[in-house]
Design a protein around this motif. Structure first.
Motif, PDB file in Angstrom:
ATOM      1  N   SER A 140       0.839  -1.214   0.000  1.00 46.47           N
ATOM      2  CA  SER A 140       0.000   0.000   0.000  1.00 46.47           C
ATOM      3  C   SER A 140       0.868   1.255   0.000  1.00 46.47           C
ATOM      4  N   GLN A 141       1.905   1.237   0.829  1.00 48.48           N
ATOM      5  CA  GLN A 141       2.810   2.398   0.876  1.00 48.48           C
ATOM      6  C   GLN A 141       3.499   2.604  -0.463  1.00 48.48           C
ATOM      7  N   THR A 142       3.875   1.470  -1.064  1.00 46.60           N
ATOM      8  CA  THR A 142       4.551   1.564  -2.370  1.00 46.60           C
ATOM      9  C   THR A 142       3.606   2.151  -3.405  1.00 46.60           C
ATOM     10  N   ARG A 143       2.344   1.707  -3.377  1.00 49.89           N
ATOM     11  CA  ARG A 143       1.362   2.238  -4.339  1.00 49.89           C
ATOM     12  C   ARG A 143       1.183   3.737  -4.146  1.00 49.89           C
ATOM     13  N   ARG A 144       1.157   4.165  -2.887  1.00 54.84           N
ATOM     14  CA  ARG A 144       1.020   5.602  -2.639  1.00 54.84           C
ATOM     15  C   ARG A 144       2.230   6.356  -3.176  1.00 54.84           C
ATOM     16  N   SER A 145       3.399   5.762  -2.986  1.00 56.07           N
ATOM     17  CA  SER A 145       4.617   6.418  -3.487  1.00 56.07           C
ATOM     18  C   SER A 145       4.598   6.495  -5.005  1.00 56.07           C
ATOM     19  N   ILE A 146       4.142   5.408  -5.646  1.00 55.37           N
ATOM     20  CA  ILE A 146       4.080   5.399  -7.116  1.00 55.37           C
ATOM     21  C   ILE A 146       3.108   6.466  -7.588  1.00 55.37           C
ATOM     22  N   ASP A 147       1.925   6.521  -6.918  1.00 53.09           N
ATOM     23  CA  ASP A 147       0.930   7.542  -7.296  1.00 53.09           C
ATOM     24  C   ASP A 147       1.535   8.946  -7.207  1.00 53.09           C
ATOM     25  N   ALA A 148       2.257   9.150  -6.110  1.00 53.89           N
ATOM     26  CA  ALA A 148       2.850  10.477  -5.919  1.00 53.89           C
ATOM     27  C   ALA A 148       3.891  10.766  -6.983  1.00 53.89           C
ATOM     28  N   ALA A 149       4.677   9.738  -7.318  1.00 51.18           N
ATOM     29  CA  ALA A 149       5.724   9.930  -8.315  1.00 51.18           C
ATOM     30  C   ALA A 149       5.128  10.224  -9.685  1.00 51.18           C
ATOM     31  N   ILE A 150       4.012   9.589  -9.985  1.00 52.00           N
ATOM     32  CA  ILE A 150       3.382   9.799 -11.294  1.00 52.00           C
ATOM     33  C   ILE A 150       2.768  11.198 -11.380  1.00 52.00           C
ATOM     34  N   ARG A 151       2.258  11.675 -10.237  1.00 43.80           N
ATOM     35  CA  ARG A 151       1.567  12.982 -10.271  1.00 43.80           C
ATOM     36  C   ARG A 151       2.539  14.144 -10.440  1.00 43.80           C
ATOM     37  N   ARG A 152       3.743  14.017  -9.891  1.00 44.91           N
ATOM     38  CA  ARG A 152       4.692  15.123 -10.020  1.00 44.91           C
ATOM     39  C   ARG A 152       5.347  15.101 -11.388  1.00 44.91           C
ATOM     40  N   TRP A 153       5.439  16.224 -12.040  1.00 46.11           N
ATOM     41  CA  TRP A 153       5.958  16.227 -13.413  1.00 46.11           C
ATOM     42  C   TRP A 153       7.409  15.795 -13.497  1.00 46.11           C
ATOM     43  N   ASP A 154       8.226  16.206 -12.511  1.00 42.73           N
ATOM     44  CA  ASP A 154       9.649  15.873 -12.612  1.00 42.73           C
ATOM     45  C   ASP A 154       9.903  14.379 -12.377  1.00 42.73           C
ATOM     46  N   SER A 155       9.222  13.803 -11.373  1.00 40.51           N
ATOM     47  CA  SER A 155       9.422  12.366 -11.140  1.00 40.51           C
ATOM     48  C   SER A 155       8.760  11.551 -12.253  1.00 40.51           C
ATOM     49  N   ALA A 156       7.643  12.064 -12.800  1.00 39.15           N
ATOM     50  CA  ALA A 156       7.000  11.378 -13.923  1.00 39.15           C
ATOM     51  C   ALA A 156       7.932  11.367 -15.135  1.00 39.15           C
ATOM     52  N   ALA A 157       8.644  12.475 -15.319  1.00 38.23           N
ATOM     53  CA  ALA A 157       9.599  12.540 -16.436  1.00 38.23           C
ATOM     54  C   ALA A 157      10.732  11.539 -16.233  1.00 38.23           C
ATOM     55  N   VAL A 158      11.169  11.382 -14.985  1.00 39.20           N
ATOM     56  CA  VAL A 158      12.212  10.395 -14.693  1.00 39.20           C
ATOM     57  C   VAL A 158      11.718   8.995 -15.034  1.00 39.20           C
ATOM     58  N   ILE A 159      10.454   8.708 -14.646  1.00 35.22           N
ATOM     59  CA  ILE A 159       9.890   7.377 -14.939  1.00 35.22           C
ATOM     60  C   ILE A 159       9.831   7.138 -16.449  1.00 35.22           C
ATOM     61  N   ALA A 160       9.306   8.117 -17.177  1.00 36.96           N
ATOM     62  CA  ALA A 160       9.150   7.946 -18.625  1.00 36.96           C
ATOM     63  C   ALA A 160      10.507   7.788 -19.313  1.00 36.96           C
ATOM     64  N   ALA A 161      11.447   8.652 -18.929  1.00 32.24           N
ATOM     65  CA  ALA A 161      12.760   8.599 -19.580  1.00 32.24           C
ATOM     66  C   ALA A 161      13.473   7.278 -19.274  1.00 32.24           C
ATOM     67  N   ALA A 162      13.392   6.858 -18.027  1.00 32.01           N
ATOM     68  CA  ALA A 162      14.071   5.607 -17.646  1.00 32.01           C
ATOM     69  C   ALA A 162      13.414   4.412 -18.336  1.00 32.01           C
ATOM     70  N   THR A 163      12.091   4.444 -18.454  1.00 28.53           N
ATOM     71  CA  THR A 163      11.384   3.344 -19.115  1.00 28.53           C
ATOM     72  C   THR A 163      11.846   3.203 -20.565  1.00 28.53           C
ATOM     73  N   VAL A 164      11.837   4.309 -21.279  1.00 31.23           N
ATOM     74  CA  VAL A 164      12.224   4.273 -22.697  1.00 31.23           C
ATOM     75  C   VAL A 164      13.694   3.898 -22.849  1.00 31.23           C
ATOM     76  N   LEU A 165      14.527   4.493 -22.015  1.00 37.86           N
ATOM     77  CA  LEU A 165      15.966   4.233 -22.122  1.00 37.86           C
ATOM     78  C   LEU A 165      16.285   2.776 -21.824  1.00 37.86           C
TER      79      LEU A 165
END
Lengths: 366, 191
Positions: free
Chosen positions: B9-34
């Motif tokens: 549950s804590q991890t899901r909350r952290s993921i939600d938070a990371a997705i909502r913030r533009w900078d952490s979302a950009a990190v996720i997207a860039a790392a995924t593609v790379l």
């Protein structure tokens, strides 16, 4: 020389190769060759003759090729490099003209000229497939290549086809026939498991050369197309490079253990090997290129300067030939290197570790 | 001692938070593609050396796409040549590459978020990346242990087994790492 597995004590390979030996593992010889010359191309073709003595669809030689191991020892030496058919054979090869070929001039090809048919099989395609089930001049052939031992050989396949078992012995390709699923060692040319155990295939020599040289020698040649039915990065050899030579092809190491370790030469040094009526002989390829003509017991190896390739003949009478400015000088006239008045034998390039591993008793000329 | 369900549950909350913030979302997207590109390059499906612009599809893609060519490797069904870059499209390998990429991206995105939270401690972006290494190595485990050939390493049964299990092990490590950094991230947010 350090042996990696025990092997049955055998006499020198030259003795075991005597024609008329009894069958069974370790016996050999009796295989004869027939050479035909095509009038238009001047190409010579050679077939190890024999009869279809085995059960099923694979035409086999009249007698077994030389062996220095029992079948149990060979089976015990099997390594698994891939799943069966994970390296897919080409069953419906498509050929194109030289103008349509996507091959660099310096790229390695394996050429065959038989009767009316002249074909080239690029190494950059075979490195991904290892077996091409083709028909050459009306004869169904399996054109085979093992990148780990640097060996390219053609075999008659009859009405069946061959596939890649994924198994290796002495790092060498183990093929299987789709009629009986017997396992055939490429270099030995002999089945060591299954219904055909103990039978040898009829071989067809291929010419290891470059595309530019082959095309210049045979301008009307066909060349295997990249339309193989599979999608691969055919410009890339995953093991290394032949131009310039690098990667696996020059490293000291092999993927799996070798049958023997023999430090007389670098493991990847190229030798031209032949095994048959005249015994088992390995001749350093550089020596052949340097001298032009190398007598080797009952064999005669001749360098073809235009193709930078070796043609090997059976020369039991020891007829003298020498390299001349315009060809190979014989007792009566001068001949093209690929057209000596002798029977051409099945000989092929092989890395040193591979040849000496299978034939520790080989005669060596270097 | 925190339960597994709480950790998730804590991890899901952290993921939600990371997705909502533009900078952490950009990190996720860039790392995924790379990562997906790196994985596809490692298995030879993305390469340089193409010579033209072309699209080739195999004759029977539905029959071909699930044919295995090795451990976690499947037949490509299309080839795209785009100038000097080529791409062999295997739906299953591309999907696997994206799945691994997403796991790596989430690890890095959540780790980045935790790093940006001043009260989170004991965590670094490197933890997510380290967990990705086994999966990347496994990506190079071609059908004829080409990686070993390239490296000049003689194969042994143990080594081949290690290559076979490297990818599932990598996924497990990525999941474990994600739960770990997710908990830290959630702790940082709560504090």
């Amino acid at each position: 020389m350090e042996r990696q597995v025990t092997r049955r004590a055998v006499l020198a390979a030259g003795l075991t190769a005597l024609a008329g030996c009894t069958g069974g593992a370790g016996s050999s010889g009796g295989t004869t060759t027939q050479t035909t010359t095509d009038s238009t191309t001047g190409a010579t073709s050679t077939t190890e003759s024999g009869t279809t003595t085995g059960t099923g669809d694979v035409p086999v030689a009249e007698s077994q090729l030389p062996l220095e191991y029992t079948f149990n020892e060979l089976r015990d030496a099997v390594h698994t490099g891939a799943r069966k058919d994970a390296i897919p054979a080409i069953d419906e090869p498509v050929f194109v003209s030289p103008d349509e070929a996507e091959v660099d001039d310096e790229a390695i090809v394996f050429g065959i000229a038989a009767g009316e048919t002249v074909k080239a099989y690029p190494q950059q395609i075979l490195v991904w497939h290892e077996v091409v089930n083709d028909v050459v001049d009306g004869t169904p052939l399996a054109v085979t290549y093992c990148p780990l031992t640097g060996t390219a050989l053609g075999f008659e396949r009859g009405t069946t086809t061959f596939g890649v078992s994924g198994k290796l012995v002495n790092n060498n390709l183990v093929m299987y026939d789709r009629a009986t699923d017997s396992w055939w060692s490429q270099i030995l040319g002999t089945a060591f498991r299954g219904q055909y155990e103990g039978d040898s295939l009829r071989g067809h020599p291929l010419v290891w050369t470059t595309w530019g040289k082959w095309r210049d020698r045979f301008p009307d040649t066909e060349v295997l197309s990249q339309e193989t039915g599979f999608l691969r990065n055919y410009g890339n050899d995953p093991y290394g490079s032949y131009n310039p030579k690098g990667g696996y092809y020059t490293q000291d190491s092999t993927l799996f253990d070798t049958l023997v370790k023999d430090g007389r030469h670098h493991p990847k040094e190229v030798f031209v090997g032949t095994r048959g009526q005249g015994g088992v002989v390995a001749i350093q390829e550089a020596e052949i290129a340097d001298r032009g003509v190398v007598p080797a017991g009952e064999y005669l190896a001749v360098h073809h300067p235009d193709l930078d390739a070796t043609y090997t003949y059976h020369n039991p009478e020891g007829v003298e030939f020498s390299a001349g400015d315009t060809g190979i000088v014989g007792p009566e006239e001068t001949h093209r290197p690929d057209d000596l008045p002798l029977d051409r034998v099945m000989a092929f390039d092989a890395m040193w570790f591979a040849w000496v591993g299978f034939y520790p008793s080989t005669e060596v000329i270097a | 001692m925190i339960s597994l369900s709480e950790s998730v549950s804590q991890t899901r909350r952290s993921i939600d938070a990371a997705i909502r913030r533009w900078d952490s979302a950009a990190v996720i997207a860039a790392a995924t593609v790379l990562y997906a590109l790196t994985y596809l390059t490692a298995i030879g499906h993305v390469f340089t050396g193409a010579r033209s612009f072309d699209l080739v599809v195999v004759a029977d893609p539905l029959a071909r796409f699930a044919q295995s060519t090795g451990t976690f490797l499947w037949e490509p069904i299309a080839r795209v040549d785009a100038g000097i870059v080529g791409y062999l499209f295997s739906p299953l390998n591309t999907g696997l590459g994206l799945l691994l990429g997403v796991l790596v991206g989430l690890n890095l995105g959540v780790a980045y978020l935790a790093w940006r939270q001043p009260k989170a401690c004991g965590i670094s972006a490197g933890s997510g990346f380290l967990a990705a290494i086994p999966a990347l190595i496994s990506g190079s485990a071609c059908c004829a242990p080409v990686l070993l050939v390239v490296l000049g390493i003689q194969a042994s049964g143990l080594l081949l087994l290690a290559i076979d299990v490297a990818l599932p092990l990598g996924v497990l490590l990525l999941l474990g790492s994600l739960v770990y950094v997710g908990r830290m991230g959630a702790a940082g947010q709560a504090a």
